[in-house]
Design a protein around this motif. Structure first.
Motif, PDB file in Angstrom:
ATOM      1  N   ARG A 141      42.917  34.538  39.187  1.00 46.82           N
ATOM      2  CA  ARG A 141      41.666  35.275  39.240  1.00 46.82           C
ATOM      3  C   ARG A 141      40.591  34.504  38.480  1.00 46.82           C
ATOM      4  N   ILE A 143      36.582  34.823  36.817  1.00 44.95           N
ATOM      5  CA  ILE A 143      35.576  35.764  36.350  1.00 44.95           C
ATOM      6  C   ILE A 143      34.295  35.006  36.067  1.00 44.95           C
ATOM      7  N   GLU A 164      31.315  42.422  42.084  1.00 41.13           N
ATOM      8  CA  GLU A 164      30.955  42.929  40.769  1.00 41.13           C
ATOM      9  C   GLU A 164      32.107  43.721  40.166  1.00 41.13           C
ATOM     10  N   ILE A 165      32.319  43.532  38.869  1.00 37.86           N
ATOM     11  CA  ILE A 165      33.297  44.337  38.142  1.00 37.86           C
ATOM     12  C   ILE A 165      32.578  45.583  37.640  1.00 37.86           C
ATOM     13  N   GLU A 167      32.112  48.754  35.221  1.00 42.39           N
ATOM     14  CA  GLU A 167      32.445  48.982  33.816  1.00 42.39           C
ATOM     15  C   GLU A 167      33.616  49.948  33.647  1.00 42.39           C
ATOM     16  N   ASP A 169      36.197  50.045  35.403  1.00 44.24           N
ATOM     17  CA  ASP A 169      37.446  49.362  35.720  1.00 44.24           C
ATOM     18  C   ASP A 169      37.871  48.368  34.647  1.00 44.24           C
ATOM     19  N   GLU A 170      36.895  47.623  34.128  1.00 41.36           N
ATOM     20  CA  GLU A 170      37.219  46.591  33.143  1.00 41.36           C
ATOM     21  C   GLU A 170      35.938  46.088  32.483  1.00 41.36           C
ATOM     22  N   GLU A 180      29.182  41.440  35.217  1.00 31.36           N
ATOM     23  CA  GLU A 180      30.442  40.712  35.229  1.00 31.36           C
ATOM     24  C   GLU A 180      31.013  40.723  36.645  1.00 31.36           C
ATOM     25  N   TRP A 181      31.670  39.613  37.004  1.00 32.82           N
ATOM     26  CA  TRP A 181      32.147  39.396  38.371  1.00 32.82           C
ATOM     27  C   TRP A 181      33.608  38.971  38.350  1.00 32.82           C
ATOM     28  N   GLU A 182      34.297  39.149  39.501  1.00 33.78           N
ATOM     29  CA  GLU A 182      35.661  38.654  39.627  1.00 33.78           C
ATOM     30  C   GLU A 182      35.929  38.175  41.052  1.00 33.78           C
ATOM     31  N   TRP A 184      39.632  37.157  43.138  1.00 33.23           N
ATOM     32  CA  TRP A 184      41.070  36.915  43.146  1.00 33.23           C
ATOM     33  C   TRP A 184      41.369  35.697  44.017  1.00 33.23           C
TER      34      TRP A 184
END
Length: 201
Positions: A141, A143, A164-165, A167, A169-170, A180-182, A184
């Motif tokens: 993953r 970020i 987008e992540i 808040e 969730d993480e 913040e981004w992720e 996989w």
């Protein structure tokens, strides 16, 4: 580092930049085998790829040979990755402790000369390093973090497959005014293979 015009352009002398580079080598390259890469412009667009077959996977690798040496390259920025569980913050860890393995906390970061913003170099370099990490360190993953008003960086990340992540969730860094981004591994848009250049000395 994907922070846009509010971050400003830093004008460091050789001594300051040498110290920064050495710190990154000690904290990233020597610990995890990952770090920053310089991004330069290729001048000759007519050079044939050495890996452009229908069966090839991953990025196209162009051998520059004697066409363009390092000292002739126009350097326009950098793209890098690092282990966000140990090297992302000055204090040596993320703001919010995580139980995730480091291969799920690979931070993508980049910075470019404003003269080349909007020309696609950011996305090309990001896709190349994502592919490299999946192949060489089996990254699971990625970020990233951008200012919420930095639409250009958000566009690069979205085109690479980042989401987008939320808040709820993480929370990774938890900095006000930043998104913040992720991404996989295996879910990026790498079917449009990036191009990695090798320059022989």
């Amino acid at each position: 580092m994907a922070f846009g015009p509010d971050w400003g352009v830093k004008d460091w002398d050789d001594e300051a930049i040498t110290s920064i580079i050495q710190s990154e080598i000690d904290r990233s390259w020597r610990v995890r085998g990952i770090g920053d890469f310089a991004v330069g412009l290729r001048r000759d667009t007519s050079i044939a790829s050495t890996a452009n077959t229908a069966e090839s996977h991953g990025p196209k690798v162009l051998d520059m040979g004697e066409e363009q040496r390092l000292e002739q390259t126009e350097w326009v920025g950098y793209v890098g990755v690092r282990d966000a569980t140990t090297t992302s913050m000055l204090g040596g860890e993320t703001h919010h402790p995580t139980s995730r393995p480091w291969v799920q906390m690979i931070e993508l970061r980049y910075g470019y000369n404003p003269d080349v913003w909007g020309k696609g170099y950011g996305m090309e370099a990001a896709r190349a390093i994502i592919w490299w990490c999946e192949e060489h360190i089996k990254a699971q993953r990625f970020i990233a973090e951008t200012q919420t008003n930095n639409l250009g960086s958000g566009k690069i990340l979205r085109k690479c497959g980042f989401t987008e992540i939320l808040e709820k969730d993480e929370v990774i860094w938890g900095v006000k005014g930043e998104q913040e981004w992720e991404l996989w591994a295996g879910k990026s848009c790498l079917e449009l293979s990036p191009t990695i250049l090798t320059i022989k000395e």
